[in-house]
Structure formats: structure tokens, C-alpha cells
Design a protein around this motif. Structure first.
Motif, PDB file in Angstrom:
ATOM      1  N   LEU A  48     -50.309   4.158  22.820  1.00 37.16           N
ATOM      2  CA  LEU A  48     -50.888   4.970  22.113  1.00 37.16           C
ATOM      3  C   LEU A  48     -50.480   4.345  20.307  1.00 37.16           C
ATOM      4  N   ILE A  49     -49.182   4.859  20.106  1.00 41.66           N
ATOM      5  CA  ILE A  49     -48.739   3.817  19.457  1.00 41.66           C
ATOM      6  C   ILE A  49     -48.756   2.906  18.888  1.00 41.66           C
ATOM      7  N   LEU A  50     -48.896   2.142  19.369  1.00 42.70           N
ATOM      8  CA  LEU A  50     -49.284   0.375  19.142  1.00 42.70           C
ATOM      9  C   LEU A  50     -51.028   0.209  19.171  1.00 42.70           C
ATOM     10  N   ALA A  51     -51.510   0.832  19.787  1.00 41.75           N
ATOM     11  CA  ALA A  51     -53.232   0.931  19.289  1.00 41.75           C
ATOM     12  C   ALA A  51     -53.309   1.484  18.270  1.00 41.75           C
ATOM     13  N   HIS A  52     -52.481   2.415  18.090  1.00 41.48           N
ATOM     14  CA  HIS A  52     -53.244   3.347  16.377  1.00 41.48           C
ATOM     15  C   HIS A  52     -52.861   2.610  15.290  1.00 41.48           C
ATOM     16  N   ASN A  53     -51.312   1.544  15.473  1.00 36.89           N
ATOM     17  CA  ASN A  53     -50.588   1.472  14.292  1.00 36.89           C
ATOM     18  C   ASN A  53     -51.866  -0.148  14.131  1.00 36.89           C
ATOM     19  N   LEU A  54     -51.983  -1.069  15.423  1.00 33.73           N
ATOM     20  CA  LEU A  54     -52.762  -2.144  15.545  1.00 33.73           C
ATOM     21  C   LEU A  54     -54.314  -1.865  15.110  1.00 33.73           C
ATOM     22  N   PHE A  55     -54.567  -0.714  15.159  1.00 30.16           N
ATOM     23  CA  PHE A  55     -55.702  -0.521  14.619  1.00 30.16           C
ATOM     24  C   PHE A  55     -55.633   0.068  12.699  1.00 30.16           C
ATOM     25  N   GLN A  56     -55.326   0.396  12.687  1.00 29.79           N
ATOM     26  CA  GLN A  56     -55.211   0.932  11.043  1.00 29.79           C
ATOM     27  C   GLN A  56     -54.718  -0.498  10.508  1.00 29.79           C
ATOM     28  N   VAL A  57     -54.145  -1.734  11.225  1.00 25.72           N
ATOM     29  CA  VAL A  57     -53.732  -3.107   9.944  1.00 25.72           C
ATOM     30  C   VAL A  57     -55.587  -3.352  10.316  1.00 25.72           C
ATOM     31  N   VAL A  58     -56.066  -3.286  11.534  1.00 24.94           N
ATOM     32  CA  VAL A  58     -57.209  -4.025  11.486  1.00 24.94           C
ATOM     33  C   VAL A  58     -57.988  -3.389  10.239  1.00 24.94           C
ATOM     34  N   SER A  59     -58.238  -2.664  10.840  1.00 25.78           N
ATOM     35  CA  SER A  59     -58.863  -1.501   9.563  1.00 25.78           C
ATOM     36  C   SER A  59     -58.945  -1.498   8.684  1.00 25.78           C
ATOM     37  N   CYS A  60     -57.629  -1.732   7.821  1.00 29.64           N
ATOM     38  CA  CYS A  60     -56.871  -1.638   6.212  1.00 29.64           C
ATOM     39  C   CYS A  60     -57.686  -3.359   5.960  1.00 29.64           C
ATOM     40  N   VAL A  61     -57.615  -4.097   6.547  1.00 29.25           N
ATOM     41  CA  VAL A  61     -57.256  -6.017   6.613  1.00 29.25           C
ATOM     42  C   VAL A  61     -59.377  -5.741   5.944  1.00 29.25           C
ATOM     43  N   TYR A  62     -60.098  -4.846   6.927  1.00 23.59           N
ATOM     44  CA  TYR A  62     -61.710  -4.893   6.852  1.00 23.59           C
ATOM     45  C   TYR A  62     -61.814  -4.300   5.678  1.00 23.59           C
ATOM     46  N   VAL A  63     -61.139  -3.141   5.471  1.00 20.63           N
ATOM     47  CA  VAL A  63     -61.901  -2.263   3.873  1.00 20.63           C
ATOM     48  C   VAL A  63     -61.249  -2.814   2.547  1.00 20.63           C
ATOM     49  N   ILE A  64     -60.476  -4.082   2.441  1.00 23.64           N
ATOM     50  CA  ILE A  64     -59.683  -4.850   1.018  1.00 23.64           C
ATOM     51  C   ILE A  64     -60.926  -5.928   1.388  1.00 23.64           C
ATOM     52  N   LYS A  65     -60.846  -6.373   2.153  1.00 23.13           N
ATOM     53  CA  LYS A  65     -62.422  -8.173   2.405  1.00 23.13           C
ATOM     54  C   LYS A  65     -63.656  -7.242   2.180  1.00 23.13           C
ATOM     55  N   GLU A  66     -63.987  -5.558   1.941  1.00 24.24           N
ATOM     56  CA  GLU A  66     -64.947  -5.502   1.838  1.00 24.24           C
ATOM     57  C   GLU A  66     -64.984  -5.005  -0.205  1.00 24.24           C
ATOM     58  N   ILE A  67     -64.076  -4.075  -0.094  1.00 19.58           N
ATOM     59  CA  ILE A  67     -63.890  -3.838  -1.462  1.00 19.58           C
ATOM     60  C   ILE A  67     -63.766  -5.511  -2.405  1.00 19.58           C
ATOM     61  N   LEU A  68     -63.556  -6.146  -1.837  1.00 22.45           N
ATOM     62  CA  LEU A  68     -63.539  -6.936  -2.911  1.00 22.45           C
ATOM     63  C   LEU A  68     -65.211  -7.883  -2.757  1.00 22.45           C
ATOM     64  N   PHE A  69     -65.568  -7.662  -2.090  1.00 24.07           N
ATOM     65  CA  PHE A  69     -67.180  -7.324  -1.726  1.00 24.07           C
ATOM     66  C   PHE A  69     -67.376  -6.753  -2.968  1.00 24.07           C
TER      67      PHE A  69
END
Length: 266
Positions: free
Chosen positions: A55-76
């Protein structure tokens, strides 16, 4: 700001609007606070700590991927000009721009709610010492700030500057957490300076956010009460992380320097 909302927003966004109503947000945060400070510790009192590694691994991986997506969307959304934080901006007028602005805002709201799982994991693993006042305040306040981004944003796209910085920090932070969860003790010890650097990054982001806030107050029209609350939260978090940095790193370093070397005892 409210008049800018498009009637053709996706169904998932319209559903999310219900869950970002004040009563719903307050209910979720109240249940979170009750569980991590009272109900959770009482529940675990007569139980062994749960491992929850996957659960910890899945949570951390989800947060990393989500934050990369947020950065990309903000730049757009900001046309790659988010770093020009002193500029006054609205949220644009094109339907696509408005749609992605609110879609991202609601996504971040749910992302911040998902971060509450972090504290729940601490409780279920009997790591109650990690459920500090700073930790709980940080998670509670970030949810309320995203609520303001959705419902009471008077700074347009410029309000995403703090989210942009926070997402960058979280990419590093959750990547470190993921690695620490799978690495052996020697590697975790070797990565200790990285953990210290992440705390410095967190303090730096709060300092930059305060600089942007001053620019927005001076150069742009900002809602008074929202600005006061936002300032209080950011100052509180900066002080909390600064105090944590001093107690966790500076004090331990001074103790290490004062301790006798191995040769002295020979």
C-alpha cells in the motif's frame, strides 16, 4: 471567477463540485482528525502494527505520477509562463482553457484528500510519533487551500504557482519515500542527506510562495480575507518546517560534533 465556469464542464467535474462543498470537506477533515488522533490509536492499542508495504509503495508511486501530471497541466494552462509569478493573470476565456483549469483544480483537491492516507498508514503501522502537529496541520490546511483555489480564487492562473512548486517538491519527496520503502537499511542511511535536502526544498517553496504573494498584493487585486488566511497558513508551515529542520538535523548534527571520536577513548 464563478461566472467563468463553463456549463459544459465534464460530468466528473460537476460531481466533484458536490464533494468540494464546505460541509462535505469539513466532514471529511473532521473524520480524518478524529481517526488519526483518537479512534485510530485506540483501535491499534491491542493490535500488532500492520506492514502495509504494498500500500505504501502504491501510494508513493501514485503521488509521483499524479504530481508529474499536475506539473504538465499547469504548464499548459499558464502557457509555460508559471514562473513569471509577479504577473497578474485571469483564467482565460476559451472553453478548453476554463475546462482544464477546473478539471485540474478538482483533480488536485482529490489528490490532496488522497494524501490523508499517509497519516492513516502511520497510525495503522503504530508510528504515532510521526503524526505530529505539523504533519496534521499541513494535510488539513492544503485541502482548504485547494478548496479556495476552486471556489474563491481571485488571482487567476497565478494561484497555480504554489501548486506548481509543491508538486515539484512532492515528486522528489515521494520518490524518496518509495525508494526508502524498498531499500535496505544501509542505503536508507546513505540517503539521509537527501531527506535533509527535501526539507530545505520545502522551506524554499514556502519562501518563494510568500514572495509571490507580496507581488500579487502589490501589483494585482487580491481578496483581503483569502489573502490573510493563505498568508497565515504558509507562514505557519514555513515556521513548522524550519522548527522541524532545526530539531531533526541541526541538533543531531551538534550532538554528533560534540560526541568524542573513537580515538579519544583508546
Amino acid at each position: 471567477m464563478e461566472a467563468s465556469k463553463s456549463a459544459s464542464l465534464p460530468a466528473v467535474v460537476q460531481i466533484s463540485e458536490v464533494y468540494t462543498e464546505p460541509y462535505c470537506m469539513i466532514t471529511i477533515l473532521s473524520l480524518y482528525l478524529y481517526f488519526v488522533t483518537k479512534a485510530g490509536p485506540q483501535f491499534m492499542e491491542v493490535r500488532k502494527a500492520y506492514e502495509l508495504k504494498w500500500l505504501i509503495l502504491a501510494h508513493n508511486l501514485f503521488q509521483v505520477v499524479s504530481c508529474v501530471y499536475v506539473i504538465k497541466e499547469i504548464l499548459f494552462i499558464t502557457d509555460n509562463s508559471i514562473l513569471y509569478f509577479w504577473k497578474c493573470r485571469d483564467i482565460g476565456s476559451s472553453p478548453e482553457h476554463v475546462r482544464r483549469y477546473y478539471s485540474l483544480a478538482f483533480f488536485i483537491f482529490w489528490l490532496k484528500l488522497s494524501e490523508l492516507l499517509e497519516t492513516v498508514i502511520f497510525v495503522l503501522r503504530k508510528k504515532q510519533n510521526q503524526v505530529s502537529k505539523l504533519h496534521v496541520f499541513h494535510h488539513l490546511s492544503t485541502v482548504t487551500l485547494i478548496y479556495m483555489l476552486i471556489n474563491h480564487n481571485g488571482n487567476g492562473d497565478a494561484a497555480y504557482f504554489s501548486v506548481f512548486l509543491n508538486s515539484i517538491v512532492h515528486v522528489f519527496m515521494y520518490s524518496y519515500y518509495f525508494l526508502a520503502a524498498v531499500a535496505d537499511k544501509k542505503l536508507v542511511q546513505a540517503l539521509w542527506p537527501v531527506k535533509k535536502s527535501i526539507t530545505v526544498m520545502q522551506m524554499t517553496q514556502f519562501a518563494l510562495i510568500l514572495v509571490q504573494l507580496v507581488c500579487q498584493i502589490v501589483l494585482c487585486t487580491t481578496p483581503l480575507y483569502h489573502t490573510i488566511y493563505f498568508t497565515a497558513v504558509i507562514v505557519g508551515m514555513f515556521y513548522g518546517f524550519f522548527d522541524f529542520y532545526n530539531s531533526a538535523y541541526q541538533v543531531s548534527q551538534r550532538c554528533k560534533n560534540l560526541s568524542p571520536s573513537p580515538e579519544v577513548g583508546k
